[in-house]
Scaffold this motif. Structure first.
Motif, short mmCIF file in Angstrom:
data_model
loop_
_atom_site.label_atom_id
_atom_site.label_comp_id
_atom_site.label_asym_id
_atom_site.label_seq_id
_atom_site.Cartn_x
_atom_site.Cartn_y
_atom_site.Cartn_z
N VAL A 155 -6.96 -4.27 0.16
CA VAL A 155 -5.60 -3.60 -0.44
C VAL A 155 -5.06 -2.82 0.81
N ASP B 83 -4.99 0.32 1.65
CA ASP B 83 -4.13 1.47 1.19
C ASP B 83 -4.56 2.77 2.23
N ASP C 57 -1.13 -3.74 -6.50
CA ASP C 57 -1.53 -2.58 -6.89
C ASP C 57 -2.25 -2.81 -8.31
N ALA D 232 -5.90 -3.81 -7.75
CA ALA D 232 -6.71 -2.55 -7.57
C ALA D 232 -6.89 -1.60 -8.64
N TRP E 78 -10.69 -1.49 -9.49
CA TRP E 78 -11.44 -0.33 -9.03
C TRP E 78 -10.86 0.80 -9.68
N ARG F 255 -4.76 3.21 -8.64
CA ARG F 255 -3.70 2.49 -8.19
C ARG F 255 -3.75 3.00 -6.62
N PRO F 256 -3.37 2.16 -5.91
CA PRO F 256 -3.22 2.65 -4.50
C PRO F 256 -2.09 3.78 -4.18
N ARG G 172 2.36 -1.34 2.34
CA ARG G 172 1.38 -1.88 3.08
C ARG G 172 1.60 -3.16 3.67
N GLY H 39 -11.12 -0.50 1.95
CA GLY H 39 -9.73 -1.21 1.41
C GLY H 39 -9.72 -2.59 1.89
N SER I 286 -10.65 7.73 6.11
CA SER I 286 -9.79 7.66 4.70
C SER I 286 -10.45 7.89 3.48
N ARG J 201 -8.68 10.35 0.94
CA ARG J 201 -8.43 9.92 -0.54
C ARG J 201 -8.76 10.96 -1.66
#
Length: 148
Positions: A13, A15, A42, A45, A49, A52-53, A60, A101, A130, A134
Motif C-alpha cells: 500500500v 501509505d 485504496d 486496503a 485492512w 483507507r490509506p 503514493r 505497508g 509510521s 498513524r
C-alpha cells in the motif's frame, strides 16, 4: 525486454511513505535487474485492512516513481500470478518481514494464488515510526468526529 532480465516485484500500500519502505525497495532491487512496484488501491486496503490509506493512491504512486531503485510503478486492485509472470515477466515477488505497508510472507494468502516458489522473503530491515504516526492521526480524527 531481454529474456535474461530478472524482474522482481514488491507489492504494498505504501501509505505514509517512510524509511522502512525505502529500505525494502533498495534491498529488493539488489536481487533483480528490474524492480516493479505494485501499489495496492485504496479499495484493496479498505477491504483487506478495514481502513483507507491516509495518502491517496495517485500520490503514493508518484512518490514511488521518483525513487532510483524503482523501474516501474503499477496501481492494482489485486495481484494475479498470470499477470505477474506473463505481462510483467516477474521472476520474484519480494515479501518484507515486519515492514509496515509492504506485503509480508503471511499477507500473500490474501492474494489469489501467488505460488510460494515465486516469493522471496526479505528479512526485517530498518523500521519506522509510521505506526505511531498513524495512531496519532487516527486519534486526532476520532476526537474531531466526536466534536461535530
Amino acid at each position: 525486454m531481454d529474456g535474461g532480465t530478472r524482474t522482481g516485484c514488491v507489492v504494498g500500500v505504501f501509505d505514509l511513505f517512510h524509511v522502512g519502505h525505502v529500505d525494502v525497495l533498495e534491498r529488493a532491487r539488489r536481487h533483480c535487474d528490474r524492480l516493479v512496484v505494485a501499489v495496492l488501491s485504496d479499495e484493496w486496503a479498505l477491504d483487506a485492512w478495514g481502513g483507507r490509506p491516509v495518502v491517496p493512491l495517485l500520490e503514493r504512486a508518484q512518490i514511488l516513481e521518483h525513487l532510483r531503485c524503482v523501474d516501474e510503478v503499477v496501481a492494482v486492485d489485486d495481484v494475479r500470478p498470470g499477470w505477474l509472470t506473463g505481462e510483467l515477466r516477474v521472476r520474484t515477488v519480494f515479501a518484507a518481514a515486519r515492514a509496515d505497508g509492504v506485503l509480508g510472507p503471511d499477507d500473500f494468502d490474501e492474494l489469489d494464488g501467488v505460488p510460494a516458489g515465486l516469493i522471496t522473503v526479505l528479512p526485517a530491515g530498518r523500521e519506522s515510526r509510521s505506526q505511531i504516526l498513524r495512531a496519532a492521526i487516527d486519534q486526532r480524527q476520532s476526537r474531531s468526529s466526536n466534536v461535530a
